[in-house]
Each structure stands twice: as C-alpha cells, then as structure tokens.
Design a protein around this motif. Structure first.
Motif, PDB file in Angstrom:
ATOM      1  N   VAL A  77       0.871  -1.174   0.000  1.00  0.00           N
ATOM      2  CA  VAL A  77       0.000   0.000   0.000  1.00  0.00           C
ATOM      3  C   VAL A  77       0.904   1.220   0.000  1.00  0.00           C
ATOM      4  O   VAL A  77       1.772   1.353   0.869  1.00  0.00           O
ATOM      5  CB  VAL A  77      -0.924   0.023   1.236  1.00  0.00           C
ATOM      6  N   SER A  78       0.750   2.084  -0.955  1.00  0.00           N
ATOM      7  CA  SER A  78       1.596   3.275  -1.054  1.00  0.00           C
ATOM      8  C   SER A  78       0.845   4.506  -0.552  1.00  0.00           C
ATOM      9  O   SER A  78      -0.308   4.723  -0.904  1.00  0.00           O
ATOM     10  CB  SER A  78       2.032   3.498  -2.503  1.00  0.00           C
ATOM     11  N   ARG A  79       1.525   5.274   0.277  1.00  0.00           N
ATOM     12  CA  ARG A  79       1.021   6.580   0.676  1.00  0.00           C
ATOM     13  C   ARG A  79       2.156   7.582   0.489  1.00  0.00           C
ATOM     14  O   ARG A  79       3.189   7.492   1.132  1.00  0.00           O
ATOM     15  CB  ARG A  79       0.533   6.573   2.130  1.00  0.00           C
ATOM     16  N   ARG A  80       1.926   8.526  -0.439  1.00  0.00           N
ATOM     17  CA  ARG A  80       2.958   9.515  -0.784  1.00  0.00           C
ATOM     18  C   ARG A  80       2.457  10.884  -0.354  1.00  0.00           C
ATOM     19  O   ARG A  80       1.484  11.405  -0.880  1.00  0.00           O
ATOM     20  CB  ARG A  80       3.260   9.478  -2.278  1.00  0.00           C
ATOM     21  N   LEU A  81       3.129  11.460   0.648  1.00  0.00           N
ATOM     22  CA  LEU A  81       2.721  12.734   1.230  1.00  0.00           C
ATOM     23  C   LEU A  81       3.455  13.879   0.554  1.00  0.00           C
ATOM     24  O   LEU A  81       4.674  14.002   0.652  1.00  0.00           O
ATOM     25  CB  LEU A  81       3.017  12.732   2.733  1.00  0.00           C
TER      26      LEU A  81
END
Length: 454
Positions: free
Chosen positions: A201-205
C-alpha cells in the motif's frame, strides 16, 4: 523568537499580533499555509488515526513548515534559531510532559518551545476521504516502512517482503516533486510487479509551506531555509499516525544504515550543518519516549542500525532484485543541481550520501551506476578538489576523515549513545570508514591518488 500558531479551524478570527505566523492546516484547501497539494486527500483517504497520533502528525507538519520558513542566516550566529510553536492538541497535560522540545533541539540544533493548547477538533475532521468514524480505521497492513526512494529504503522494503511472504506493508514517502518523487514512483511500480499490489500500500505525502495566495489569512514568508533537518520528524510522525491507525503494536520500520545514522562528523569543522541527526539513535530514543507519553507507543524499528550500507547490500534477502533496481534509486542530497551545469540529473556523485552509496556498491561489486560527476574521472576530480569549489567539500572531508587516525571517542561527537551500545556503534563507524577507504584507494585517479596514498 519566531512564533507560529497552528490552526485546524480556519473559520476562527485571527487576533494574533502581526509578527505571529499562521500555520493553517486544511488539506487540499487553497487557504491553507501548510500545503498538501491538490492530491492531498489521496494520502489521507481510507484511514483515520486515533487523536494522539493525529496530533503528532500535525506536529511533524508544523515543525517542518516552521523550519523551512525561518532562515538560519538571519540569526546572530547564522545557525541557531528560537522557535515557538503553539499546537492544538487533545491532551495538553500529556504534551507538556512529553519532552518534544528537547527532541527537536537535538534534531535541528535550535531552541524550540512547544506550547500545546486545547482543541476538540480532530486534525483530519472533514478531510475528503477520511472515514467519519469515532474509532481508528487502518489500511489493513502489518507495518509501515519509510520509503524515500533511496538505496537503504529499497533494500529495507525488499528484505521485509522477502522475510515474510504474508507481510503487507504500507510504504510511506514524502516529496515536494523532483527527482526523488520520480525515483519513488519508478521503484513502487517495480516492487508492485515483483510482489503484487496486494502486498504493498503506497502513501505519498506531498507537503511543504504553501506559497502565498489571496485566500490565506496570513501568508508565510517567501524566502526558504534549505537545511530542513526536521524532515525526519515529519516522515516519522506521518508513519506513526499510519501505524497507530492499525493498532498500538503495528511497527514503523526505518531502514537506514548505522554509519549514516550516527553520522560522526568527518572533520572537526563539520559538527554543525553537515552532521545531521535525522536517524541518530539518541533522537530516535527521544522521539519514541515522547510519542509514548502522548499515547502513541508503536515500536519504531531500524533493522540496520548496527550495519554499514555495504553490509546491508551484502546481506540482502534478494540480491538479484536489489542489484537490478538499485540504479533507479536516488540517494543524493541535491539530485536536481546537475541540470544547471548540463549534466545528468539524479545522483550527483560528489555529495556525502552519494560517496557512501558508491562505497557500499563497490563493497558488493555493483559500482557501475552513472553519476553526474565521477570522482575517479581525472577531469571531474580536478573540479572537485579545487578548494574554491563548494561542490567538492564533501569529498575533501571524506578523504580527510576516512584516512585519519581517529580515537574511539569521536563516535560521540554527533550525540550521546547508550552506554551498552557504544562499542557496537564504534564498530559500525570503523567499518563504514573502511568501506570508504577501500573504495577510494582502489579507484583513485589523477590528483586524488596523492591524497589517498597510504
């Protein structure tokens, strides 16, 4: 002292004196001075951290933006700033006991005062995509791993996914665009293809101080500070928020080699800006204790804290994949600068992280990447060893530091270490210096040969 007021409710009137700077938190809204971009809600979609972790995330965002909008050159010593941050939280008593001021002082080298004030509003209330639930909602992952797009984080993710074929990871990235962002996406695509999208799961802030616009109640100063020592707090606070949304036992993984973690100054003159403490064990301990004090006890683990970068690569659980993907990673501290001189963007080849990268790749026989500057090219080394050039400052310091006869006590020059771990970290430091020496001595050409000769 520079004072910042953090607000999560932008409907309140501004009664603060003109010299108080506003850090307005409203993801994806143009009125915000903490900018998360048009795609900001994509980062927050589908999960909701418990309130203490949401407050911690807000601290990381506010500190990062305050750091970037308060210039060091305007202080008396051109370095140490006095920063006062007023932060809305749920439990003011817990925050007053937590000790974030001391952790921030060690991390950035400034005098910080964190003043919590009571707020009932959850920082992610009314943010698009965030579940409107009273209880935390997670992303159904087994851990959160920092994923910068660099070689260490790539190695860490591969090892974690290979170690347990059932492990599902959230990979957390922070970016403001540029080469690092491109590297993150390229590597994510490759990892998804290798391990399957169901395991990642990718979360790019995307987060930075917002440029001024007419919708803001009070715009932030235009000029920016470029040292950004606080970025690791933003990274870690966001990771802890994601992990806490799963539960208190969900770990945060920080894949960083121990040599750069302790980051012993290469020379006595580099104790300040050149010796960052982003993952120094002392800071990690301070942050862990402070986070636990406010109700975020999730474990923060660095599996490589006692390995050099070369040792990380040598012990990879999938060396074939790591070698194939390594050229896509960006370890550089300024990957865009080469374009100004018409050279290849990406890994510059002359900053301290690039030099450690090359030494570690040489340690496992993989030093065949392309760099904007090659320290073993006779033309490039002439440029880099010119003392009028700031470009070669890290290389000159590496040569001086790696080939000097240094006492063991120097391992403490960038911060204290737990008494029971000093010998282990001294060993990491010594082996890291040996990697640099071996690499430089084996490939030196031209003027560099004279400097590294035994």
């Amino acid at each position: 002292m520079t004072t910042y007021l953090v607000r999560t409710d932008l409907t309140t009137s501004v009664t603060e004196p003109d010299d108080v700077r506003l850090l307005d938190w409203a993801p994806a809204r143009t009125a915000a001075t903490i900018q998360t971009g048009d795609s900001g809600p994509e980062f927050f979609a589908g999960w909701r951290p418990p309130r203490p972790a949401a407050d911690l995330l807000l601290l990381g965002a506010a500190v990062y933006c305050a750091d970037k909008t308060t210039r060091r050159r305007d202080t008396l010593d051109s370095w140490t700033r006095e920063l006062h941050l007023r932060l809305p939280v749920e439990d003011t008593a817990a925050w007053q006991r937590a000790g974030f001021d001391a952790a921030l002082r060690f991390l950035t080298g400034d005098h910080w005062a964190i003043s919590p004030y009571k707020s009932e509003r959850h920082p992610l209330a009314h943010v698009a995509g965030v579940p409107a639930a009273d209880q935390p909602v997670g992303l159904d992952v087994d851990g959160v791993c920092l994923f910068s797009g660099g070689l260490d984080s790539l190695c860490g993710v591969i090892d974690l996914l290979e170690e347990d074929p059932r492990r599902r990871l959230c990979l957390l990235s922070h970016h403001e665009g540029g080469q690092a962002s491109t590297a993150q996406q390229l590597l994510l695509d490759e990892l998804n293809e290798q391990y399957g999208a169901e395991r990642i799961v990718s979360r790019r802030l995307y987060l930075r101080p917002a440029p001024a616009n007419s919708h803001q109640a009070r715009a932030l100063p235009r000029l920016r500070e470029n040292t950004t020592r606080s970025r690791s707090l933003l990274f870690l606070s966001a990771a802890l928020a994601l992990a806490a949304a799963e539960g208190t036992e969900t770990p945060v993984y920080v894949p960083e080699n121990g040599f750069i973690g302790i980051n012993v100054p290469l020379t006595r003159s580099r104790v300040g800006s050149a010796s960052t403490r982003t993952t120094h064990p002392h800071f990690m301990n301070q942050l862990g204790a402070a986070a636990t004090a406010i109700g975020v006890p999730n474990p923060v683990l660095n599996p490589y804290r006692l390995r050099t970068k070369g040792e990380m690569l040598a012990k990879s659980r999938n060396a074939e994949l790591l070698r194939r993907l390594a050229p896509l990673s960006v370890s550089c501290s300024h990957p865009e600068t080469a374009r100004y001189v018409g050279r290849k963007q990406g890994n510059c080849g002359y900053c301290f992280p690039c030099l450690i990268r090359r030494a570690s790749l040489a340690h496992v026989g993989w030093d065949d990447d392309e760099y904007a500057y090659d320290v073993f090219d006779e033309h490039d080394i002439t440029i880099l060893l010119n003392r009028r050039s700031r470009r070669g400052a890290d290389l000159r310091a590496v040569v001086t530091g790696a080939f000097a006869d240094r006492p063991d006590r120097d391992v403490l020059r960038n911060g204290p270490l737990a008494q029971g771990e000093r010998a282990a970290f001294t060993g990491v430091w010594r082996r890291g210096l040996a990697e640099l020496r071996t690499w430089l001595a084996s490939g030196a050409r031209g003027a560099l040969t004279e400097l590294v000769r035994p």
